[in-house]
Design a protein around this motif. Structure first.
Motif, PDB file in Angstrom:
ATOM      1  N   THR A   1       0.635  -8.657   7.555  1.00  0.00           N
ATOM      2  CA  THR A   1       1.015  -8.414   8.652  1.00  0.00           C
ATOM      3  C   THR A   1       2.486  -7.616   8.426  1.00  0.00           C
ATOM      4  N   ALA A   2       3.183  -7.019   9.358  1.00  0.00           N
ATOM      5  CA  ALA A   2       4.322  -6.217   9.126  1.00  0.00           C
ATOM      6  C   ALA A   2       5.220  -7.065   8.000  1.00  0.00           C
ATOM      7  N   VAL A   3       5.560  -8.211   8.409  1.00  0.00           N
ATOM      8  CA  VAL A   3       6.334  -9.291   7.391  1.00  0.00           C
ATOM      9  C   VAL A   3       5.821  -9.143   5.957  1.00  0.00           C
ATOM     10  N   ARG A   4       4.702  -9.374   6.143  1.00  0.00           N
ATOM     11  CA  ARG A   4       4.046  -9.463   4.494  1.00  0.00           C
ATOM     12  C   ARG A   4       4.019  -8.093   3.672  1.00  0.00           C
TER      13      ARG A   4
ATOM     14  N   PHE B   1      -0.269   2.152   2.286  1.00  0.00           N
ATOM     15  CA  PHE B   1       0.765   1.378   2.124  1.00  0.00           C
ATOM     16  C   PHE B   1       0.881   0.971   0.850  1.00  0.00           C
ATOM     17  N   LEU B   2      -0.170   0.981  -0.163  1.00  0.00           N
ATOM     18  CA  LEU B   2      -0.125   0.827  -1.520  1.00  0.00           C
ATOM     19  C   LEU B   2       0.546   1.967  -2.279  1.00  0.00           C
ATOM     20  N   SER B   3      -0.101   3.108  -1.865  1.00  0.00           N
ATOM     21  CA  SER B   3       0.648   4.404  -2.407  1.00  0.00           C
ATOM     22  C   SER B   3       2.155   4.446  -2.290  1.00  0.00           C
ATOM     23  N   LYS B   4       2.546   4.049  -0.998  1.00  0.00           N
ATOM     24  CA  LYS B   4       4.025   3.945  -0.584  1.00  0.00           C
ATOM     25  C   LYS B   4       4.792   2.983  -1.465  1.00  0.00           C
ATOM     26  N   THR B   5       4.175   1.911  -1.690  1.00  0.00           N
ATOM     27  CA  THR B   5       4.729   0.770  -2.434  1.00  0.00           C
ATOM     28  C   THR B   5       5.037   1.229  -3.882  1.00  0.00           C
TER      29      THR B   5
END
Length: 305
Positions: free
Chosen positions: A81-84, A140-144
């Motif tokens: 989710t966005a929160v997760r 998302f993983l790349s950004k993280t």
């Protein structure tokens, strides 16, 4: 060496702290599990911290030879989710920032910070080989991973050597990706996820611990380092090898669209392709204990019996 480690209670951290202690290092574990400093029977020293604020733990970094940061929320334990997603990102970037700021404060800086990252940094790359010089991808993983690494590299301003350990999916008993893959195969329901053509840059947990010790001892290694086996496998090859060793059938691939329905955005974990090679480790002379997938899987399944 005096080594301070955060994130030592996870799948990788437990094995690494045991290896460090067995190798004669003085290991200080930053943990939420104690209220005051405790020395365990195996020689590890548990130091209280909350992973969010400075405290007495900062003093342990003064004069330490090395800091290892593995802290971060499990990316596959809950739906994204966005929160997760924010929890996953902040548990890495903000905790790393906290450690780096602590390094800047102490009088005698640690010589090296080994900070975990992941091959997810490269995004989804269906074709071609990825080395440490390859650029960041999308998703998302790349950004993280990008934000995680940016925070870690700020320790270089304090004169500390920074190694960014870009881990592939880690294989070992009782944890990691195999803990989710073995049960379906055991019950004759195992199958490749997605097209089966995506690359998995796997690595045995013994080689993760071995590579970390190697990087601590080799002062010429810095920056991003792919901690992956030299022989990546496609999803189809991975599942076929697992099925053969377990003496089970390997079913037809589960379509990517179905995985996206079942897993949502988290399907990125299994559908993204990265053929990442450990160029820096090989060039520096690290010898992998498990360089081929069948031998790695067989050793893990034998231990797990």
């Amino acid at each position: 060496m005096k080594i301070v480690i955060a994130g030592a209670t996870g799948f990788i951290g437990r094995a690494l702290t045991e290896k460090l202690s067995a190798s004669g290092h003085e290991v200080f574990v930053l943990t939420r599990g104690v209220r005051q400093r405790v020395r365990e029977k195996n020689g590890k020293i548990l130091v209280p911290w909350d992973g969010k604020t400075p405290g007495d733990w900062v003093a342990q970094l003064d004069g330490a030879d090395a800091v290892i940061n593995l802290a971060g929320e499990n990316i596959a334990s809950k739906r994204w989710t966005a929160v997760r997603k924010q929890e996953i990102l902040s548990s890495r970037a903000e905790t790393t920032r906290l450690i780096v700021n602590a390094i800047a404060q102490v009088k005698k800086k640690p010589e090296i910070l080994v900070n975990a990252s992941a091959v997810g940094y490269y995004g989804d790359v269906p074709e071609g080989v990825l080395t440490e010089t390859s650029g960041a991808g999308d998703g998302f993983l790349s950004k993280t991973c990008g934000q995680w690494e940016t925070e870690a590299r700020k320790a270089e301003l304090s004169g500390t050597r920074v190694v960014l350990a870009r881990l592939g999916p880690v294989l070992g008993e009782k944890g990691g990706m195999l803990s989710k893959m073995i049960p379906p195969f055991r019950f004759f329901m195992g199958a490749p996820l997605g097209s089966g053509r995506q690359w998995i840059s796997w690595v045995h947990r013994d080689d993760v611990t071995g590579a970390f010790l190697f990087m601590l001892d080799h002062g010429d290694i810095s920056g991003p380092v792919n901690v992956t086996a030299p022989a990546p496998a496609t999803m189809q090859e991975f599942c076929s090898a697992l099925a053969k060793i377990m003496r089970r059938p390997c079913g037809f691939p589960l379509p990517g669209f179905l995985l996206k329905i079942l897993m949502g955005a988290m399907a990125e974990i299994v559908l993204a392709s990265q053929k990442a090679l450990p160029e820096k480790l090989l060039r520096a002379g690290y010898q992998f204990r498990y360089s081929r997938l069948p031998e790695a899987l067989e050793a893990i399944l034998k231990r797990g019996k």
